[in-house]
Structures are given as structure tokens and as C-alpha cells.
Design a protein around this motif. Structure first.
Motif, mmCIF file in Angstrom:
data_model
loop_
_atom_site.group_PDB
_atom_site.id
_atom_site.type_symbol
_atom_site.label_atom_id
_atom_site.label_comp_id
_atom_site.label_asym_id
_atom_site.label_seq_id
_atom_site.Cartn_x
_atom_site.Cartn_y
_atom_site.Cartn_z
ATOM 1 N N PHE A 142 17.318 54.051 15.608
ATOM 2 C CA PHE A 142 16.405 53.965 14.465
ATOM 3 C C PHE A 142 17.158 53.610 13.177
ATOM 4 O O PHE A 142 16.651 52.862 12.345
ATOM 5 N N LEU A 143 18.372 54.156 13.016
ATOM 6 C CA LEU A 143 19.163 53.834 11.830
ATOM 7 C C LEU A 143 19.542 52.354 11.815
ATOM 8 O O LEU A 143 19.499 51.685 10.770
ATOM 9 N N GLY A 166 9.915 57.610 13.488
ATOM 10 C CA GLY A 166 10.998 57.942 14.411
ATOM 11 C C GLY A 166 12.064 58.804 13.760
ATOM 12 O O GLY A 166 12.549 59.772 14.354
ATOM 13 N N LEU A 167 12.420 58.474 12.521
ATOM 14 C CA LEU A 167 13.433 59.249 11.809
ATOM 15 C C LEU A 167 12.925 60.644 11.451
ATOM 16 O O LEU A 167 13.682 61.620 11.487
ATOM 17 N N MET A 208 21.526 64.114 9.748
ATOM 18 C CA MET A 208 20.368 64.369 8.895
ATOM 19 C C MET A 208 20.524 63.678 7.545
ATOM 20 O O MET A 208 19.554 63.172 6.972
ATOM 21 N N ASP A 209 21.750 63.636 7.026
ATOM 22 C CA ASP A 209 22.015 62.936 5.769
ATOM 23 C C ASP A 209 21.726 61.440 5.921
ATOM 24 O O ASP A 209 21.124 60.818 5.041
ATOM 25 N N GLU A 213 18.852 59.236 3.999
ATOM 26 C CA GLU A 213 19.173 58.048 3.198
ATOM 27 C C GLU A 213 18.330 56.849 3.634
ATOM 28 O O GLU A 213 17.772 56.128 2.798
ATOM 29 N N THR A 214 18.232 56.646 4.957
ATOM 30 C CA THR A 214 17.456 55.508 5.464
ATOM 31 C C THR A 214 15.970 55.708 5.205
ATOM 32 O O THR A 214 15.249 54.754 4.864
ATOM 33 N N LEU A 215 15.496 56.937 5.344
ATOM 34 C CA LEU A 215 14.087 57.225 5.069
ATOM 35 C C LEU A 215 13.727 56.894 3.626
ATOM 36 O O LEU A 215 12.642 56.375 3.349
#
Length: 226
Positions: A142-143, A166-167, A208-209, A213-215
Motif C-alpha cells: 500500500f505504501l 488499506g492503510l 505506523m509513522d 505520512e502516506t495517509l
């Protein structure tokens, strides 16, 4: 100094997929004392709704609430301006008490105590590591997809929503792994077990970090498209 009565201490609380930025001030400490864990748990209750007695606070892989000593100063535990603290726990019990319902009496059973043994906790630790390794594959996918969408000049809203959901789901599963690790107890002499647990906590927090960030980027792209 952070945690003392001079100035305010700004902290970043993470509970599940929610982020809370709080400020603890000197006025919250008792006269002549420093800001302590109990002041942090009170603030965490205000923003998450989780009662203080049901909270588990984790900072850099260490539990701030384990042992029940809530009078430890935050500065002695290493908290500084902007420190990130993970908040584990739920408000389920508090809600059920405030909304009593008629229940059938439970059958009387002799009290049972959960015994922690080194072998049992080691087995559970290995189980968490396997689950984490499996989750890391999902998170990485997902990232990577999220990064590709960020690099594109235009992105499909359906794909962005897929990455977002997904994240979020992965973050929830990672939080449950943290909760599982927090239940494990190792003898002080079991340095290998304690070190492995801390390493797993750090791995989870790093993932989680990255998810957070991506979210943030994905949500910004979605907002721009609406």
C-alpha cells in the motif's frame, strides 16, 4: 526543562488512526511538583475518552503506565517537546457501566488467574513476530502504491480511496499487535525476550509513522479532487 513547571509541554498522542496534539501546562501540576504520568493520562482521557485506569501509554517502546506509578515525572522518562506517545485501551467498560442493561446472571465459577510463564510469553512473542512479518508485506504494498500515486500528475480517486482504506486497516492491525506485545511479561533476567519485544514495538511504530505520512498525502489529494 521538559516536564517541569516552567513552560508548557506539547505532545503528540496516537490512538489507533487518530492523532491528538495536546499541551500540558504547569498549572496542571500540583504545587511544587513536575508534570507527571498522571497529568498525561488525564489529558489522554479528555481527548480519547479512555478512562485513566484502562490506558496503556507507550513511549519509545516502553510502557509509561506499567507498574501503576503515575507520579513519575515526564522529564525523568525522557519526554520532550513534540514527543509521540501511543495510547492503547478502550472505553468499553466505562460505556457499559454508564448504560446498564438487564443481563442474565453468569454461572458461578471459581476465580481463574492467568499465569504468565516465560515459555508462554516467548511463544506469543514469536506469534506476534510472524503476524507482523505478514502485515509488513501488506503495508509495503500500500505504501508503494501510495508513493506511485503521489508521483503521478493525476490519480484515480478509486485508487486513492483503496490506498486510504488499506492503510487505515493496516494501522488498526498494527495497533492490535502493539496491544498484544503490551500484555507480555518477561523476567528482568530475560534480556533476549525484552530486547526482542522492544525491537518489535519499534518496528510497528515505524510502520505506523510511514502509514500516517502516506495517509496525510492521500487525504490531501482526495480533498483537492473534491
Amino acid at each position: 526543562m521538559a516536564g517541569s513547571r516552567e513552560g508548557a509541554l506539547k505532545l503528540h498522542l496516537v490512538h489507533g488512526v487518530k492523532n491528538h496534539f495536546i499541551t500540558l501546562t504547569a498549572s496542571e501540576a500540583d504545587e511544587g511538583t513536575e508534570l507527571a504520568v498522571r497529568h498525561l493520562t488525564a489529558a489522554a482521557q479528555n481527548v480519547t475518552g479512555i478512562p485513566q485506569e484502562r490506558q496503556k501509554l507507550i513511549f519509545k517502546g516502553k510502557s509509561l503506565t506499567q507498574g501503576g506509578d503515575l507520579n513519575k515525572s515526564l522529564s525523568s522518562l525522557g519526554l520532550r517537546q513534540g514527543s509521540k506517545v501511543m495510547v492503547l485501551g478502550s472505553k468499553e467498560d466505562a460505556e457499559s457501566k454508564s448504560n446498564p442493561i438487564t443481563r442474565s446472571p453468569l454461572p458461578t465459577q471459581p476465580p481463574q488467574q492467568t499465569k504468565h510463564t516465560g515459555q508462554t510469553d516467548r511463544t506469543q512473542l514469536d506469534s506476534v513476530e510472524r503476524r507482523l512479518s505478514k502485515e509488513e508485506t501488506t503495508v509495503s504494498a500500500f505504501l508503494q502504491q501510495g508513493q506511485q500515486l503521489q508521483d503521478q500528475g493525476s490519480a484515480d480517486i478509486v485508487q486513492l480511496e483503496q490506498v486510504r482504506k488499506g492503510l487505515l486497516a493496516s494501522t488498526e492491525r498494527l495497533m492490535r499487535l502493539l496491544e498484544s506485545l503490551d500484555t507480555l511479561r518477561f523476567d528482568p533476567s530475560d534480556t533476549d525476550g525484552r530486547a526482542k519485544r522492544k525491537a518489535l514495538v519499534n518496528r510497528i511504530q515505524q510502520h505506523m509513522d510511514h502509514c500516517e505520512e502516506t495517509l496525510t498525502h492521500v487525504k490531501r489529494r482526495l480533498a483537492d479532487m473534491k
